[in-house]
Design a protein around this motif. Structure first.
Motif, short mmCIF file in Angstrom:
data_model
loop_
_atom_site.label_atom_id
_atom_site.label_comp_id
_atom_site.label_asym_id
_atom_site.label_seq_id
_atom_site.Cartn_x
_atom_site.Cartn_y
_atom_site.Cartn_z
N LEU A 60 0.22 -0.84 0.24
CA LEU A 60 0.14 -0.12 0.24
C LEU A 60 0.72 1.09 0.28
CD1 LEU A 60 -2.59 -1.02 2.78
CD2 LEU A 60 -2.39 -1.23 0.04
N VAL A 61 0.56 2.24 -0.79
CA VAL A 61 0.63 3.87 -0.56
C VAL A 61 -0.60 4.64 -0.09
CG1 VAL A 61 2.01 5.47 -2.22
CG2 VAL A 61 2.08 3.75 -2.49
N THR A 62 -0.24 5.45 1.04
CA THR A 62 -1.24 5.87 1.76
C THR A 62 -1.19 6.79 1.23
OG1 THR A 62 0.32 4.77 3.94
CG2 THR A 62 -2.53 6.73 4.29
N MET A 63 -2.54 7.22 1.08
CA MET A 63 -2.94 8.55 0.10
C MET A 63 -3.96 9.47 1.36
SD MET A 63 -4.17 7.92 -3.82
CE MET A 63 -5.11 6.97 -2.66
N ARG A 64 -3.60 10.92 2.23
CA ARG A 64 -4.13 11.58 3.02
C ARG A 64 -5.05 11.78 2.72
NH1 ARG A 64 -1.65 9.09 7.70
NH2 ARG A 64 1.01 8.47 6.77
N GLY A 65 -5.22 12.49 1.95
CA GLY A 65 -6.27 13.51 1.03
C GLY A 65 -5.35 13.71 -0.35
N ARG A 66 -7.03 14.54 -1.01
CA ARG A 66 -6.66 15.58 -2.72
C ARG A 66 -5.92 16.44 -2.39
NH1 ARG A 66 -13.45 15.26 -3.33
NH2 ARG A 66 -13.80 13.56 -3.13
N GLU A 91 -7.93 8.57 8.57
CA GLU A 91 -8.53 9.42 7.69
C GLU A 91 -8.36 8.85 6.51
OE1 GLU A 91 -12.89 10.78 9.74
OE2 GLU A 91 -11.37 11.84 9.17
N VAL A 92 -7.87 7.36 6.22
CA VAL A 92 -6.29 7.75 5.07
C VAL A 92 -7.88 6.87 4.26
CG1 VAL A 92 -5.01 8.29 6.15
CG2 VAL A 92 -5.50 6.34 5.39
N ILE A 93 -7.25 6.66 1.82
CA ILE A 93 -7.87 6.00 2.08
C ILE A 93 -6.29 4.99 1.22
CG2 ILE A 93 -9.37 6.47 1.20
CD1 ILE A 93 -8.80 7.70 -1.35
N TYR A 94 -5.42 4.01 0.70
CA TYR A 94 -4.62 3.55 -0.17
C TYR A 94 -4.57 3.01 -1.84
CZ TYR A 94 -4.39 2.50 5.28
OH TYR A 94 -4.31 2.56 6.18
N SER A 95 -3.94 3.16 -2.13
CA SER A 95 -3.05 3.04 -4.08
C SER A 95 -2.95 1.71 -3.34
CB SER A 95 -2.52 3.75 -4.37
OG SER A 95 -2.36 3.57 -5.21
N ILE A 96 -2.82 1.04 -4.25
CA ILE A 96 -2.25 -0.26 -4.63
C ILE A 96 -2.54 -0.63 -5.72
CG2 ILE A 96 -4.70 -1.33 -3.61
CD1 ILE A 96 -2.72 -4.08 -2.15
N SER A 97 -1.56 -1.87 -5.85
CA SER A 97 -0.89 -2.44 -7.74
C SER A 97 -2.66 -3.59 -7.76
CB SER A 97 0.04 -2.77 -7.56
OG SER A 97 0.19 -4.20 -8.71
N ARG A 98 -3.29 -3.01 -8.78
CA ARG A 98 -3.93 -4.05 -9.31
C ARG A 98 -3.40 -5.33 -9.28
NH1 ARG A 98 -9.67 -5.28 -11.99
NH2 ARG A 98 -9.37 -2.31 -11.71
N PRO A 99 -2.22 -6.06 -10.15
CA PRO A 99 -1.96 -7.32 -10.65
C PRO A 99 -1.26 -7.87 -9.45
CG PRO A 99 -0.30 -4.99 -11.75
CD PRO A 99 -1.88 -4.48 -11.43
N GLY A 100 -0.63 -6.55 -8.32
CA GLY A 100 0.19 -7.03 -7.25
C GLY A 100 -1.05 -7.42 -6.36
N LEU A 101 -2.15 -7.30 -5.92
CA LEU A 101 -2.91 -7.62 -5.36
C LEU A 101 -3.90 -8.62 -5.33
CD1 LEU A 101 -4.88 -7.48 -3.27
CD2 LEU A 101 -6.34 -6.09 -3.40
N ASN A 102 -4.05 -8.68 -7.22
CA ASN A 102 -4.53 -10.52 -7.70
C ASN A 102 -3.93 -11.17 -7.54
OD1 ASN A 102 -6.54 -10.17 -10.34
ND2 ASN A 102 -6.36 -11.87 -9.10
#
Length: 449
Positions: free
Chosen positions: A73-79, A99-110
Motif C-alpha cells: 500500500l501507498v497511503t493517500m491522506r487527501g486530495r 482517515e486515509v485511503i490507499y493506492s494498491i497495484s491491481r495485479p500485485g493484489l490479484n
C-alpha cells in the motif's frame, strides 16, 4: 466438506471468494478465461492501481491477509488539488489520522489473492472461457484453450464473478422476472503514467490522490510503490474538449499543456501513450435478482458494476465476499437461502454506492474548487468535532466507517446535507454560521450512529 463450488472469474472478487470458501472446507474450482496473470504482464491502460479503503481491508483481515496486503500500500491522506497555474492545495479526506485511503497495484493484489487461493487448495484453471450457460439443464460449458476441447461442469453452487460484462448475468437476465440495465456515462477514461525519478523517487507529493479538476472533466494520479503515478484522464466522449477532438498528437499536446501544464511536463511519452493506450467506457450495471435457487449467484461487478469516482468498486466487491461468507454461516450452508439472503442484504447497498459514485464525479471534477463545497466541508468537520456520534461527513461514512452500510450512509448523508444547506444559506464564511443552532438541529434530527 464434500460439496464443490464453482467460481467463474479469477479477478479480485473471485479470488477472494475462493479463499473464503476454501477456508470453510469447500472444494472450490476457480475458472478464468485469461491466462494466469501471475505469468503475464498486464496490458497498459487498464486500471493498473486502485483505491483500497477500510471496507476492503476488513474482508482481507477476515482471511488473514491484511498484513501482507499492507506491504503493497501507498497511503493517500487527501486530495492534492492542482489549478491551471500549477498551484496545489491539499484537502485532507478527514480530520483523524486513520482517515486515509490507499493506492494498491491491481495485479500485485490479484497475484497475492491467487497465491493464497492456491495455497488453500483451490483448483485454479486458466484459459477456460465460459461458452454457454444452460440454466434449465444445469450445465456450464467452457472452452479449454490449452487443448481446444470443451469442458462441461454442473451448474450448482456457482458464483459468477466474471465482471461487468458477465456472460452468466446475461444468461440469468434472459429469464422471466429477472432484469438488468447498463447506464453509460457520456464520458470515458484514458490511462497514462508519470514515471519515477532516476533514483526511484516520486516526482510529486507521494501521500495524496492528485486531482486536476476542470469543471466538465478532470485528470487524477495515484501513486505506485515503484515511484511512478498512474494518471487517468476522464473526459466527455464528444465535444471540445472531448476524446473525439483529441485526434492528433498536436491536439493532445495542446490540450494537456493548456489545461494540465504541470502534469504534462511530467509525462515524457504523452502523445505516444495517449494513442497507444485504450479509451475505456464508464458505466453502471444494475440487476435483480442476482440468484437462481442454489444454482447461481452474481457477485461483485457481475451484479453491480459502478463508475470509479468513489473508489469503491473493489471495496464493494470485497464486502460482497464477506457478506456471502456471513450468509453461509447464518444458513448453515443452505446455498439457495444463502444466495437469497445475500441479495436481500447487498442489493440496497449496491444501488446506494452506484448512485454516490456518480455524484462523486461531479464533486471531484468541479466541486472541490467551489467555495460553497469548501465551506460545507468546514461546517461538517466542525459538527463532527462537536457531535462525533451524530454527524459524520458522508464521504467519511463511505470510505472510513465500514460499520455503516452504504445505504445508511446515503440516507443519513441526505439529511445532513439538508441541515447544512439551510445553515449555509446566504453565508460565505464559517464564522457567519450559528454553529450552536446547527448543532441543536443535529441532535434533534439525527439519532446516534
Amino acid at each position: 466438506m464434500s460439496e464443490t463450488v464453482t467460481i467463474v472469474g479469477a479477478g479480485l472478487a473471485g479470488s477472494l471468494m475462493a479463499i473464503f470458501l476454501a477456508h470453510r472446507g469447500y472444494s472450490v474450482t476457480l475458472l478464468e478465461k485469461r491466462p494466469d496473470m501471475r505469468l503475464e504482464s498486464l496490458h497498459a491502460g487498464r486500471s493498473i492501481n486502485l483505491a483500497l479503503a477500510n471496507r476492503g481491508l476488513r474482508p482481507l483481515r477476515a482471511v488473514g491477509l491484511e498484513d501482507r496486503v499492507r506491504e503493497q500500500l501507498v497511503t493517500m491522506r487527501g486530495r492534492m488539488v492542482h489549478d491551471e497555474q500549477g498551484s496545489t492545495q491539499l484537502q485532507p479526506y478527514g480530520q483523524h489520522p486513520w482517515e486515509v485511503i490507499y493506492s494498491i497495484s491491481r495485479p500485485g493484489l490479484n497475484a497475492l489473492l491467487l497465491d493464497e487461493a492456491q495455497a488453500a487448495g483451490v483448483d485454479l484453471r486458466f484459459c477456460k472461457a465460459c461458452l454457454q450457460v444452460d440454466l434449465d439443464g444445469g450445465v456450464l460449458a467452457f472452452a479449454d484453450e490449452d487443448d481446444s476441447t470443451t469442458i462441461d461442469l454442473p451448474l450448482r453452487r456457482c458464483i459468477a464473478a466474471d465482471g461487468a460484462g458477465s456472460i452468466l448475468r446475461e444468461a440469468l437476465m434472459k429469464r422471466t422476472g429477472f432484469n438488468h440495465s447498463v447506464e453509460w456515462l457520456e464520458h470515458s477514461y484514458k490511462e497514462l503514467c508519470i514515471p519515477a525519478k532516476s533514483d526511484g523517487g516520486y516526482r510529486i507529493d507521494t501521500n495524496a490522490l492528485h486531482i486536476w479538476p476542470r469543471g466538465g472533466y478532470m485528470l487524477i494520479a495515484l501513486p505506485n510503490l515503484d515511484g511512478s503515478f498512474t494518471v487517468t484522464l476522464f473526459l466527455p466522449n464528444e465535444g471540445d474538449p472531448g476524446f473525439d477532438s483529441l485526434d492528433t498528437p498536436d491536439h493532445v499536446r495542446s490540450f494537456f499543456h493548456t489545461r494540465f501544464p504541470d502534469a504534462a511536463a511530467l509525462i515524457p511519452d504523452l502523445e505516444d501513450a495517449f494513442f497507444a493506450n485504450p479509451t475505456g467506457p464508464l458505466g453502471t450495471v444494475r440487476s435483480a435478482p442476482w440468484h437462481l435457487g442454489d444454482q447461481l449467484c452474481l457477485l461483485g461487478d457481475a451484479a453491480h458494476a459502478v463508475v470509479p469516482f468513489h473508489g469503491q468498486g473493489m471495496n464493494a466487491a470485497f464486502e460482497d465476499c464477506l457478506e456471502m461468507d456471513t450468509c453461509l454461516e447464518a444458513t448453515e450452508g443452505d446455498w439457495a437461502r444463502s444466495f437469497e439472503l445475500f441479495f436481500e442484504r447487498r442489493k440496497p447497498n449496491a444501488d446506494a454506492i452506484a448512485d454516490m459514485a456518480i455524484e462523486n464525479y461531479a464533486e471531484m471534477r468541479a466541486s472541490v474548487i467551489d467555495p460553497r463545497f469548501l465551506l460545507r466541508k468546514q461546517l461538517a468537520f466542525e459538527l463532527e468535532r462537536r457531535q462525533p456520534d451524530r454527524l459524520v461527513p458522508r464521504y467519511s461514512m463511505v470510505m472510513f466507517r465500514d460499520d455503516i452500510a452504504y445505504a445508511a450512509a446515503q440516507s443519513r448523508g441526505r439529511i445532513q446535507l439538508e441541515i447544512m444547506e439551510r445553515a449555509m444559506k446566504g453565508k460565505q464564511r464559517l464564522e457567519e454560521i450559528d454553529i450552536d443552532a446547527v448543532e441543536r438541529e443535529v441532535l434533534e434530527t439525527l439519532p446516534p450512529i
